[in-house]
Design an enzyme around this catalytic site. Structure first.
Site, PDB file in Angstrom:
ATOM      1  N   CYS A   1       0.879  -1.166   0.000  1.00 27.50           N
ATOM      2  CA  CYS A   1       0.000   0.000   0.000  1.00 27.50           C
ATOM      3  C   CYS A   1       0.916   1.215   0.000  1.00 27.50           C
ATOM      4  O   CYS A   1       1.497   1.549   1.019  1.00 27.50           O
ATOM      5  CB  CYS A   1      -0.918   0.020   1.216  1.00 27.50           C
ATOM      6  SG  CYS A   1      -1.891   1.542   1.314  1.00 27.50           S
TER       7      CYS A   1
ATOM      8  N   CYS B   1      -0.583   4.353   2.241  1.00 27.95           N
ATOM      9  CA  CYS B   1      -0.638   4.310   3.714  1.00 27.95           C
ATOM     10  C   CYS B   1      -0.201   2.923   4.160  1.00 27.95           C
ATOM     11  O   CYS B   1       0.956   2.577   3.966  1.00 27.95           O
ATOM     12  CB  CYS B   1      -2.015   4.706   4.241  1.00 27.95           C
ATOM     13  SG  CYS B   1      -3.422   3.989   3.370  1.00 27.95           S
ATOM     14  N   SER B   2      -1.092   2.135   4.726  1.00 23.14           N
ATOM     15  CA  SER B   2      -0.683   0.799   5.167  1.00 23.14           C
ATOM     16  C   SER B   2      -1.866  -0.169   5.077  1.00 23.14           C
ATOM     17  O   SER B   2      -2.033  -1.013   5.937  1.00 23.14           O
ATOM     18  CB  SER B   2      -0.137   0.851   6.592  1.00 23.14           C
ATOM     19  OG  SER B   2      -1.105   1.415   7.458  1.00 23.14           O
ATOM     20  N   CYS B   3      -2.686  -0.043   4.037  1.00 26.04           N
ATOM     21  CA  CYS B   3      -3.833  -0.939   3.864  1.00 26.04           C
ATOM     22  C   CYS B   3      -3.349  -2.389   3.835  1.00 26.04           C
ATOM     23  O   CYS B   3      -2.385  -2.721   3.146  1.00 26.04           O
ATOM     24  CB  CYS B   3      -4.572  -0.612   2.571  1.00 26.04           C
ATOM     25  SG  CYS B   3      -5.279   1.051   2.570  1.00 26.04           S
TER      26      CYS B   3
END
Lengths: 85, 217
Positions: B121, B124-126
């Site tokens: 991702c 962000c940090s999906c």
């Protein structure tokens, strides 16, 4: 079907990664309708926008610097960021 | 068990048993940590949610682990009908297996002799937290998030995974509403094993795409 990502740089909560703007790819699949995050993030009543998975060749994204030109990147892009090529 | 000794530690900061002291984490709360506490306490005081509901939600998230995903993969390896359902709609297929993944939208991508999938991702940090639990710290690092799309093969090599030039790498950038799970190739040596044994072959990293399924160590 070939599509190009708009090369726009608006402010706000945009989920179209900068490195893919202006790049051309193939629609990999259509996922369905989702709330537009550019409105949703600010609590504006979000419109429903079609979300598509687009496949980009590394050579298209990184040009001559591509690590391997035939590898691909796939990303989810909202329809209002795409134009048919 | 080996320890992380810090050779640059100044003399005199070693414990009597020969271990370096680790500095205490005495930093003040950040602005956003304070903000989170303030909002949480307000929500509880005003009766919108209870402290117990918050704790239950934390417990639910902490109970999720890569083992959930390993069960999904092991079943996909052995049950063609389930595999077809998984590739068609991974969220519904995992729900039908009994996993509480909430409203998550999930896509399963399958490795083969010709294709290797890896998930990142960049924005962000999906991560498919509602199935696999919290992501590893490196998944959230700026280095992984930027390099995975620029030089995925080099990144994979650093994870110990060297791919042939003939294999196409597909990097999946979780830019919006979907989450991804990689279905690693089933190792030849595991074929014919019962599902409870197969589950042990499926690692977290193999479901992110930075590793392969392998015999339990």
């Amino acid at each position: 079907m070939k599509v190009r990502v708009h090369n726009n740089w608006p402010p706000g909560h945009v989920r179209t990664p900068g490195y893919l703007r202006g790049k051309t790819g193939e629609i990999e699949r259509k996922i369905g309708l989702f709330s537009n995050p550019e409105q949703n993030a600010y609590r504006h009543a979000p419109e429903q926008r079609e979300l598509l998975r687009v496949r980009f060749k590394m050579s298209e994204v990184w040009g001559a610097n591509a690590e391997n030109p035939n590898d691909v990147i796939e990303a989810e892009i909202y329809s209002h960021w795409l134009e048919a090529v | 068990m080996p320890h992380d000794h810090n050779d640059s530690q100044a003399p005199g900061t070693i414990s009597p048993s020969g271990h370096p002291y680790r500095p205490d984490d005495d930093r003040p709360l950040t602005y956003w940590q304070n903000m989170e506490i303030a909002v949480r306490e307000l929500l509880v005081e005003k009766g919108y949610i209870t402290a117990l509901q918050i704790q239950n939600q934390i417990d639910t998230m902490d109970a999720r682990s890569p083992t959930n995903g390993a069960n999904v993969v092991a079943r996909a390896w052995t049950d063609p009908e389930f595999k077809a359902a998984l590739m068609n709609d991974a969220a519904q297929a995992t729900r039908d297996m009994g996993f509480d993944i909430g409203p998550m939208h999930l896509i399963a991508v399958e490795n083969s002799d010709m294709v290797h999938n890896v998930v990142v991702c960049t924005l962000c940090s999906c991560y498919p937290r509602n199935l696999l639990g919290l992501p590893p710290d490196w998944y959230k690092s700026r280095a992984y998030r930027s390099r995975a799309v620029i030089e995925p093969r080099k990144v994979l090599t650093e994870f110990g995974l060297v791919l042939s030039e003939n294999v196409q790498v597909r990097v999946h950038d979780s830019t919006a509403d979907m989450r991804y799970i990689v279905i690693p190739s089933q190792p030849e040596a595991s074929k014919g094993l019962p599902v409870p044994d197969l589950v042990k072959w499926v690692t977290r990293d193999s479901m992110i795409g930075v590793g392969k399924a392998h015999a339990p160590t």
